[in-house]
Scaffold this active site. Sequence first.
Site, short mmCIF file in Angstrom:
data_model
loop_
_atom_site.label_atom_id
_atom_site.label_comp_id
_atom_site.label_asym_id
_atom_site.label_seq_id
_atom_site.Cartn_x
_atom_site.Cartn_y
_atom_site.Cartn_z
N HIS A 173 0.76 -1.24 -0.01
CA HIS A 173 -0.07 -0.06 0.05
C HIS A 173 0.73 1.23 -0.14
O HIS A 173 1.90 1.45 0.88
CB HIS A 173 -0.77 0.08 1.19
CG HIS A 173 -2.05 0.83 1.07
ND1 HIS A 173 -1.90 2.20 1.19
CD2 HIS A 173 -3.39 0.56 0.73
CE1 HIS A 173 -3.10 3.04 0.95
NE2 HIS A 173 -4.01 2.06 0.65
N HIS A 174 0.61 2.30 -0.71
CA HIS A 174 1.20 3.37 -0.84
C HIS A 174 1.35 4.21 0.28
O HIS A 174 2.35 4.98 0.76
CB HIS A 174 0.64 4.39 -2.02
CG HIS A 174 1.39 5.36 -2.65
ND1 HIS A 174 2.55 5.85 -1.91
CD2 HIS A 174 1.19 6.02 -3.80
CE1 HIS A 174 3.23 6.58 -2.80
NE2 HIS A 174 2.35 6.91 -3.73
N ALA A 175 0.26 4.00 1.48
CA ALA A 175 0.46 4.64 2.79
C ALA A 175 1.82 3.88 3.52
O ALA A 175 2.25 4.58 4.42
CB ALA A 175 -0.86 4.39 3.66
#
Length: 463
Positions: A144-146
Amino acid sequence: MERLSAFDASLLYSESPSVPLNVCAIACLDTSTIPGGYRFDRVREHLASRLRALPEFRAKLANSPLNLDHPVWVEEDDVDLSYHLHRIALPAPGEVTELTNVCGRIASAPLDRSKPLWEMWVIEGIAETDPHVYGDIALMMKVHHAAVDGVSAANLISKLCDLEPDAPPPDSVAGPGRARRFEITADGLMRAVTRPLQLARAVPATMSTIVNSIARARSGTAMAAPFKAPATVFNAEITADRTIALAQLELADVKRVKDAFGVKVNDVVMALCAGALRGYLGDRKELPDKPLVAVVPASVHDKSDRPGRNQLSGMFCNLQSHIADPAARLRAIAESSWHAKEHSSAIAPTLLADVTQALPPPLFGMAMEVMSHTPLKRTPIHNVVISNVAGPDTKLYAMGAEMKSLYPLGPIFHGSGLNITVMSLSGKLNIGLISCRKLVNDLWTLADRFEEELAELVRSCPR
C-alpha cells in the site's frame, strides 16, 4: 507505535474500490542461478528468513473509536505468510501479455487493512522464448502507498534481494512496536491540541511559496501550471480494472544521448515519455495542440525531518509534445525542466507534509469528496505521472535467482489515468506503464514506442 503522517493517512482516506492505492513491482527472474534449483517452498523459507529485517512487512494499521488523529502502525506478532505469499501459473502460451494481464488483475484488488498491507505473488509458467520477459518466473510485489513511496519501496526491494545468489539474510530491524487503544486515543488527543501550532508553522511557508510562484510566472521562469493541461484519453474517471505494459531499454544508449546533448538522464527519460505519448496520441488522431503536462514526484527523504513513510515533493513539467523534432523537443524539455527544478527547490521540501499535517482528519474526507466531483475531463490537473527511481548498477539476486528486469508500477487516480515509472537496474532502463482498461486497451502500443523514440534520439545526437 508509529503514527501515520497526514500525507500517509490521506492515501488511506482517498482509496476507493475504483482507486486501489497500491505500489507494485514486477521482477523477472532467471532461476538457473539458484543454488540447488528453484522450488516454491524455498521462496517461502527465503522470505521467512528476512521478515525480521522488513518492518514494513510486519506493520499493520490500528485505531481507536475516540482517536482524534490519524491511525497508527503497530507490530504484527505473527505474520501469516500463507496469506501474503501466493503462487500462480500463467495460462498458455505464458508470454508477456499473459503476464501483464495477470499482474493487472493483482494490481486492481485492494489490500486487506486488517493485516500488514502487502502481498507477494510468485508467477510460474512463463515462456522462456518471449524476448520481453528475460526470465522463467516472475515475482510481483504489492504494497500500500501509505506504507511506502518510490524510494522506500526501492529500499524494501534491496532488503529482499542480495548481491550474491547465496548471501545470508540481513540484520533484524526494529518494528513500530505495540499500542493499546487508550494509548492511541491519548496520543491522538495531544496531537489534536498541538495542531494549531502546526498550522502556524505552515502558513508563512505557504504564503511565501504563493508569492514566489506568482513572481516566477510573471518572469516566465515558473514550472508548468496545474489545471492548464489539455484533455486526453487518460484524463477521465477510472475503474478498478488495470492494464499494464512494459518496456526495457539500454541504459548506455540513454547516457549516450545525455552526454551528446549535455542534459540530465531525467531529461532524456522525460523526452522518451513525451515522444512516445506524442506518437501514440497522434496515431489515434488525438494529439492536443497544447503541450502535455506531467507531474514528477521527487523524494525529500534526505531533506526532511518530518515523520511519515511518504517523503515526497514534486513539480509540474512541460513535456513539449507540440514539438515534432526529437532533438529540439529534448532541448526544450531540458530548459523547462531546469526552470521547474529551480522553482521546486525554492519551495520548502517539508511544505506538503506541514500543510497536510495541520489539517484535521475530517477535512481529508471532505477534500476527497470535492475532488471526486471535479470536472476532470474538461480541466485536468495534469496529463500523466512520470517517476524516475535510480536503481543499483550491479546485479541483484532474489531468492538466489538473478533479477533480469524490475518494472515499477505506481498508482493512478480519477482524472490521472496514466502512470509511467522508470527504474534502472544493472545497465537496463525498465519502464512500467499502468492505466485503466476502461480508458485504453492498447497500452502496449504506447510501450512499444519507447524503443523507437530512443533510437530517434540516438540518431539525432550531435556529432
